[in-house]
Design a protein around this motif. Structure first.
Motif, short mmCIF file in Angstrom:
data_model
loop_
_atom_site.label_atom_id
_atom_site.label_comp_id
_atom_site.label_asym_id
_atom_site.label_seq_id
_atom_site.Cartn_x
_atom_site.Cartn_y
_atom_site.Cartn_z
N UNK A 10 0.85 -1.18 0.00
CA UNK A 10 0.00 0.00 0.00
C UNK A 10 0.88 1.24 0.00
N UNK A 11 0.86 1.99 -1.10
CA UNK A 11 1.66 3.19 -1.24
C UNK A 11 0.76 4.31 -1.78
N UNK A 12 0.14 5.08 -0.90
CA UNK A 12 -0.79 6.12 -1.35
C UNK A 12 -0.15 7.17 -2.26
N UNK A 13 1.09 7.51 -2.00
CA UNK A 13 1.76 8.51 -2.84
C UNK A 13 1.90 7.99 -4.28
N UNK A 14 2.23 6.72 -4.44
CA UNK A 14 2.35 6.13 -5.77
C UNK A 14 1.00 6.11 -6.47
N UNK A 15 -0.04 5.75 -5.75
CA UNK A 15 -1.38 5.68 -6.35
C UNK A 15 -1.84 7.06 -6.80
N UNK A 16 -1.64 8.07 -5.97
CA UNK A 16 -2.04 9.44 -6.34
C UNK A 16 -1.21 9.91 -7.53
N UNK A 17 0.08 9.63 -7.53
CA UNK A 17 0.93 10.02 -8.65
C UNK A 17 0.48 9.34 -9.95
N UNK A 18 0.11 8.06 -9.87
CA UNK A 18 -0.38 7.35 -11.05
C UNK A 18 -1.71 7.94 -11.53
N UNK A 19 -2.58 8.31 -10.59
CA UNK A 19 -3.87 8.91 -10.97
C UNK A 19 -3.65 10.25 -11.66
N UNK A 20 -2.77 11.07 -11.12
CA UNK A 20 -2.49 12.38 -11.73
C UNK A 20 -1.85 12.19 -13.11
N UNK A 21 -0.95 11.25 -13.21
CA UNK A 21 -0.28 10.98 -14.48
C UNK A 21 -1.28 10.51 -15.54
N UNK A 22 -2.16 9.58 -15.15
CA UNK A 22 -3.15 9.09 -16.11
C UNK A 22 -4.14 10.18 -16.51
N UNK A 23 -4.55 11.01 -15.56
CA UNK A 23 -5.49 12.08 -15.87
C UNK A 23 -4.84 13.09 -16.82
N UNK A 24 -3.59 13.43 -16.56
CA UNK A 24 -2.87 14.35 -17.45
C UNK A 24 -2.69 13.72 -18.84
N UNK A 25 -2.37 12.44 -18.87
CA UNK A 25 -2.24 11.74 -20.14
C UNK A 25 -3.56 11.67 -20.89
N UNK A 26 -4.65 11.48 -20.14
CA UNK A 26 -5.99 11.41 -20.74
C UNK A 26 -6.31 12.70 -21.47
N UNK A 27 -6.13 13.84 -20.80
CA UNK A 27 -6.48 15.11 -21.42
C UNK A 27 -5.46 15.52 -22.48
N UNK A 28 -4.19 15.18 -22.30
CA UNK A 28 -3.18 15.49 -23.32
C UNK A 28 -3.45 14.73 -24.61
N UNK A 29 -3.69 13.44 -24.49
CA UNK A 29 -3.93 12.66 -25.70
C UNK A 29 -5.28 13.00 -26.32
N UNK A 30 -6.28 13.33 -25.50
CA UNK A 30 -7.56 13.75 -26.06
C UNK A 30 -7.40 15.06 -26.83
N UNK A 31 -6.64 15.99 -26.29
CA UNK A 31 -6.37 17.24 -27.01
C UNK A 31 -5.63 17.00 -28.31
N UNK A 32 -4.68 16.06 -28.28
CA UNK A 32 -3.94 15.72 -29.49
C UNK A 32 -4.86 15.11 -30.55
N UNK A 33 -5.72 14.18 -30.13
CA UNK A 33 -6.65 13.55 -31.08
C UNK A 33 -7.65 14.57 -31.61
N UNK A 34 -8.13 15.47 -30.76
CA UNK A 34 -9.06 16.50 -31.23
C UNK A 34 -8.38 17.43 -32.21
#
Length: 156
Positions: A10-34
């Protein structure tokens, strides 16, 4: 109790970092596709295309291009699950979290809960695609054979 193979720590810092990274990747790639698909329809990416529930639809070319961008984004983010999460059993959790935060963003941007059927269908399909493909890719990596001997094989 004996140590388990691939025990989960259980590593909450890793989980939060992964969530932030995925969210940033989600919007970055969506902007690129748009942006890329916008060249086909001569429209540029905007926050309205990302967050509006009324733009998605089959009746207008910008609506169809936005739906294509969301589906392609789900495929791109499945690769993000492979590279940043690397655990098949966590893919669904992270996928639902990304789409839940996107739902909250749409709710805040529009000042009302998304109510169009097309918006819900597109996001349910994208959630299913991202989770299924991400889990498939992660499971392929997890199920690779573990080499027991690193020495070169000789022909005997």
């Amino acid at each position: 109790m004996a140590a388990q193979f691939r025990s989960y720590v259980w590593d909450p810092a890793l989980i939060v970092a992964q969530m932030v990274l995925l969210q940033a990747g989600y919007y970055s790639s969506l902007g690129l596709w748009l942006a890329l698909l916008g060249t086909l329809g001569s429209t540029g990416p905007s926050l309205h295309q990302v967050f509006s529930d009324e733009i998605l639809g089959f009746s207008t070319p910008p609506g169809r291009l936005s739906m294509m961008a969301f589906v392609l984004n789900a495929l791109t983010c499945a690769l993000g699950l492979l590279y940043f999460i690397r655990r098949g059993k966590q893919c669904l959790d992270f996928t639902v979290t990304v789409h839940f935060f996107h739902l909250l963003g749409c709710w805040i941007y529009n000042s009302h809960f998304p109510s169009t059927l097309t918006w819900w269908l597109v996001h349910i399909v994208c959630t299913a695609l991202m989770a299924a493909i991400g889990e498939y890719l992660c499971m392929r990596i997890e199920l690779r054979e573990i080499p027991l001997n690193s020495a070169p094989k000789s022909n005997v």
